[in-house]
Design a protein around this motif. Structure first.
Motif, PDB file in Angstrom:
ATOM      1  N   THR A  97      98.659  77.773  72.962  1.00  0.00           N
ATOM      2  CA  THR A  97      99.442  77.272  71.829  1.00  0.00           C
ATOM      3  C   THR A  97     100.128  75.952  72.151  1.00  0.00           C
ATOM      4  O   THR A  97     100.059  74.998  71.384  1.00  0.00           O
ATOM      5  N   LEU A 115     100.229  79.910  59.054  1.00  0.00           N
ATOM      6  CA  LEU A 115     100.196  80.368  60.431  1.00  0.00           C
ATOM      7  C   LEU A 115      98.737  80.576  60.838  1.00  0.00           C
ATOM      8  O   LEU A 115      97.948  81.164  60.101  1.00  0.00           O
ATOM      9  N   SER A 117      96.447  82.386  63.752  1.00  0.00           N
ATOM     10  CA  SER A 117      96.554  83.421  64.776  1.00  0.00           C
ATOM     11  C   SER A 117      95.162  83.893  65.167  1.00  0.00           C
ATOM     12  O   SER A 117      94.165  83.537  64.536  1.00  0.00           O
ATOM     13  N   PRO A 123     100.216  84.674  67.291  1.00  0.00           N
ATOM     14  CA  PRO A 123     100.306  83.308  66.769  1.00  0.00           C
ATOM     15  C   PRO A 123      99.671  82.292  67.705  1.00  0.00           C
ATOM     16  O   PRO A 123      99.781  82.384  68.929  1.00  0.00           O
ATOM     17  N   ALA A 126     101.499  76.935  63.866  1.00  0.00           N
ATOM     18  CA  ALA A 126     102.170  77.095  62.572  1.00  0.00           C
ATOM     19  C   ALA A 126     102.673  75.733  62.113  1.00  0.00           C
ATOM     20  O   ALA A 126     102.976  74.861  62.943  1.00  0.00           O
ATOM     21  N   SER A 148     104.755  86.166  64.785  1.00  0.00           N
ATOM     22  CA  SER A 148     103.727  86.795  63.959  1.00  0.00           C
ATOM     23  C   SER A 148     104.301  87.194  62.603  1.00  0.00           C
ATOM     24  O   SER A 148     105.516  87.260  62.411  1.00  0.00           O
TER      25      SER A 148
END
Length: 855
Positions: A97, A115, A117, A123, A126, A148
């Motif tokens: 991420t 979002l 994921s 996740p 975002a 999440s």
């Protein structure tokens, strides 16, 4: 979209595979490091075993061995320990991420929370809108970390079922959309409702989209979440502030009126007429639900009839109202709400004792008359004809909004107005009702002219009474001032006789003081507080003598005529005051008749009258009873109604500036009212004015015998010699008046003891009982007043005579003293001569009474 996602994810896969390939090659530098470390450890071991063989390099080898041990220990903890599970590494999604978020910049272009994921819901990335939503929900765990969906809504258990269904769809790679139940976000409990959708992306990822339902962000005037359910209700609903701003409208109403989802600067009066807005706010103070049939207007201008139910809560600027709008079935069916006019007569309409009118039009101001009953036709003098505009019946005024706002306020509430274009002013109360379509249907017009006149007369009476009280209070204080001026002037005149250079100035001061005294007497007469010396009068004899003096006041161009009735009753009044009243009336009549230089005639007539006869002349305020009527009639220019309403007000005059004081008629009014009578004027412009004076007649039992009248007239003769002997107690709260009066009495041979109030006088009388021949006391004093002093000190007075002095009117002070004691009254202001004569007369009467008792 899928192509874009694939292209965005391709670099990610390449880098991952490259990293795995690199892990399968030998790291040469790492191999050299571990070989060197192994040789150093081996050398250190030899140094420990055979120190003599190593020599001076032994400590260096030991240090190298210690360093190798620490490196080995760290490798075990961070390498082999990780494989054993003692130190778990970060998840792959978290590791991806942070460095990979820039590869999803396209999600920032979306206007909703987004979002990205993996399929398990972990996740990956975002956008900023999702971050703001996370902050609002108070569940954000890090600056750069997303959370999440299930954790975002973890504080709202009502959404667990739809979130579970969405998560299941994400794991199976299906697209799904759910509308979540209403929830609250954050510590402020902001009401919100979301539509959440999930769709698959390449490489085992999912795209979550959260859309806030339109309108749920607006303040609905309630913290209750149930208010959010009205969005899809099959009827209209809107919330508004006290200033008329609409803060929320549901989907049914927005669709009906063509309003946008985001309401900005939309007001209630934008969707309905002002009279309907008034109906919705009429129950605002009570808080009770109010029903009304109204018309709502769309953006295309078409009006739709609905039934509105409005409730208000809160107070002031924080108040808010909620209105439910339901279709009006009767109106949609086309039924006529206004009752039809029957062919025959309608007694409830035609014979009503008040005005009634049927109207037709879209608003009260533009409505026309369909029919009006006989009462309204009479009130409007035939102007309420069918086809005429209803608003034209009334006078416009200069109030904000004018006549239109007044007629608007007349809906369901009586509103005072005046009929226009009539020969006489007529005040009415108007009440307008609306039909089911919100159009003016019927109006009621009630004549309130008589009630309005009574209200104005009552207000005028209260105003005159207030002015009278003010005038009386000022006159009393000014009387004390004038008494000091006149007594001091008299003293100075004796020291500066005729021929002295100061005599003319002192004489001028005295003349001005006399003029001021006359003005004060006029004010007291108007306030009905002047000093009255009531006596029984035969008006025939009185006017016979007085007409000679009256003729000298009038001009030779004016003819005076005096007519007496027969069997006139006696009256009880002050002869001098009645003379003053008639002189003022005659002087005003003279000025009115000489205004154009032509002259005229003045008639004074007397007769017997009753209250009933006065009512027939229009003087309804004259009480029932027997009266002596004196009429003063002139042939002058007369007065218009607007002047007649003000003639008895003090300082009101129609004469030029500097001519007269404006107190003439107000003085007459006060004299007649204090005599217990009534004065009633009638005037017509160009024909003259008549004043009717009604004075209460005495019955036969109230008329004393002739000899008593003669004795009353001859009472208290004035002695010539004003010096004398005797002991006097002077009680006066005004230091200046008390000092000069005591000095003047002492100069004429009297022994004077002074007291500044009733309490001090009581102490003197207690210490020296029965030692005074005369008590001179002010009536009104702070603390113990004059009558109370005499009543409390009766045991210490002996046979002393009493003189009360006051700037107020003479009261029945003798009746306040419970004993047979002679009491006389001396009004302020008085001169030295009057004071000395009264003192001499009282002491002479006391001496005569004492001599008779001794004989």
């Amino acid at each position: 979209m899928e192509t874009q996602n694939q292209s965005a994810g391709a670099p990610d896969m390449a880098e991952t595979e490259g990293a795995q390939g690199m892990s399968r090659h030998v790291d040469v530098l790492q191999l050299l490091f571990w070989t060197s470390l192994l040789i150093a450890v081996a050398a250190a071991s030899v140094a420990i075993a055979w120190p003599e063989a190593v020599g001076s390099t032994g400590p260096i080898l030991l240090i190298a061995m210690a360093a190798g041990g620490m490196v080995f220990l760290l490798w075990v903890l961070r390498g082999a320990g990780r494989r054993l599970g003692l130190f778990p590494d970060r998840s792959a999604a978290a590791a991806a991420t942070a460095p990979q978020r820039p590869r999803f910049q396209w999600i920032e272009a979306l206007d909703e929370a987004v979002l990205v994921s993996d399929r398990s819901g972990t996740p990956i990335a975002a956008n900023n809108t999702y971050g703001e939503l996370t902050e609002l929900a108070l569940t954000r765990v890090g600056e750069d970390e997303a959370i999440s969906i299930d954790r975002l809504f973890s504080a709202s258990p009502t959404v667990s079922a739809p979130i579970f269904r969405l998560g299941k769809a994400a794991r199976t790679g299906e697209a799904r959309r759910e509308v979540l139940p209403p929830i609250t976000l954050g510590k402020d409990g902001v009401p919100a409702q979301f539509e959440v959708g999930v769709s698959p992306l390449p490489k085992g990822r999912c795209l979550w989209r959260l859309r806030r339902i339109a309108g749920s962000e607006e303040a609905t005037g309630a913290a209750d979440l149930r208010s959010l359910y009205v969005e899809d209700a099959p009827m209209g609903f809107f919330a508004a502030r006290p200033d008329g701003t609409i803060t929320y409208a549901n989907g049914w109403l927005r669709e009906l009126l063509g309003l946008p989802e985001q309401l900005k600067e939309v007001r209630i009066d934008d969707i309905m007429r002002p009279e309907f807005v008034k109906l919705l706010s009429r129950d605002r103070k009570t808080g009770q639900p109010g029903r009304a049939d109204v018309m709502i207007r769309g953006r295309d201008g078409v009006e739709v009839p609905v039934q509105a139910i409005t409730t208000w809560s809160g107070k002031g600027a924080s108040a808010h109202g909620r209105t439910v709008l339901m279709p009006n079935a009767h109106t949609f069916a086309g039924a006529e709400a206004r009752p039809p006019r029957p062919d025959g007569s309608d007694p409830m309409f035609d014979d009503a004792p008040f005005g009634a009118v049927r109207l037709d039009g879209d608003s009260v101001e533009s409505a026309v008359i369909l029919d009006s009953n006989r009462a309204l036709m009479g009130m409007a003098e035939g102007k309420a004809m069918p086809g005429a505009r209803f608003a034209d019946l009334f006078e416009a005024d200069d109030t904000p909004g004018g006549l239109g706002s007044k007629l608007l306020e007349a809906i369901d509430k009586p509103m005072p107005l005046k009929l226009a274009g009539l020969s006489e002013t007529r005040h009415v109360s108007v009440f307008v009702t609306l039909d089911a379509q919100g159009r003016p249907s019927v109006a009621y017009v009630i004549d309130m002219t008589e009630q309005k006149e009574l209200e104005l007369r009552l207000a005028q009476g209260e105003k005159m009474q207030a002015i009278g009280q003010l005038a009386g209070g000022v006159a009393h204080d000014f009387n004390n001032v004038l008494t000091g001026i006149m007594l001091n002037t008299d003293t100075l005149v004796t020291r500066h006789p005729v021929g002295d250079p100061s005599f003319d100035n002192l004489k001028s001061i005295h003349e001005f003081a006399v003029r001021a005294r006359d003005l004060v007497r006029m004010l007291l007469a108007y306030a009905r507080q002047q000093t009255f010396k009531s006596e029984v009068l035969n008006v025939t004899d009185f006017l016979g003598e007085f007409s000679i003096l009256l003729g000298q006041i009038l001009d030779e161009r004016i003819t005076l005529e005096v007519k007496h009735g027969r069997d006139l009753p006696h009256i009880r009044a002050d002869k001098n005051q009645i003379e003053t009243a008639i002189i003022n009336l005659a002087a005003n009549a003279r000025d009115a008749m000489l205004a154009d230089g032509s002259g005229g005639s003045l008639a004074i007539r007397t007769s017997t009258s009753t209250g009933k006869e006065a009512h027939e002349l229009g003087f309804n305020y004259v009480e029932d009873g027997e009266y002596l009527l004196i009429e003063v009639e002139d042939t002058g220019c007369g007065m218009p109604p607007e002047v007649m309403d003000k003639i008895f007000q003090p300082f009101f005059t129609t004469k030029e500036v500097g001519v007269g004081t404006g107190l003439g008629l107000s003085t007459v009014y006060g004299i007649i009212k204090q005599s217990g009578g009534f004065i009633c004027p009638k005037s017509e412009v160009g024909k003259g004015t008549t004043f009717f004076i009604y004075l209460p007649a005495l019955s036969a039992d109230e008329i004393p015998a002739e000899e008593d009248i003669a004795l009353e007239t001859a009472a208290n003769p004035r002695p010539v010699d004003m010096s004398g002997r005797g002991r006097i107690l002077l009680v006066e709260d005004e230091d200046g008046v008390r000092g000069i009066a005591a000095q003047l009495l002492e100069s004429r041979g009297y022994e004077v003891e002074q007291a500044c109030d009733g309490e001090e006088a009581m102490e003197i009388l207690t210490e020296e009982p029965c030692s005074f021949d005369l008590i001179i006391s002010d009536v009104v004093m702070p603390g113990m007043d004059g009558p109370t002093l005499i009543r409390e000190a009766r045991e210490h007075l002996g046979d002393a005579r009493i003189i009360f002095i006051s700037g107020y009117a003479e009261r029945d002070v003798a009746g306040q003293i419970d004993e047979d004691r002679h009491v006389s009254f001396l009004p302020k202001p008085f001169t030295v001569k009057i004071l000395a004569e009264r003192v001499k007369a009282e002491l002479s009467a006391r001496k005569e009474k004492t001599d008779k008792e001794a004989a």
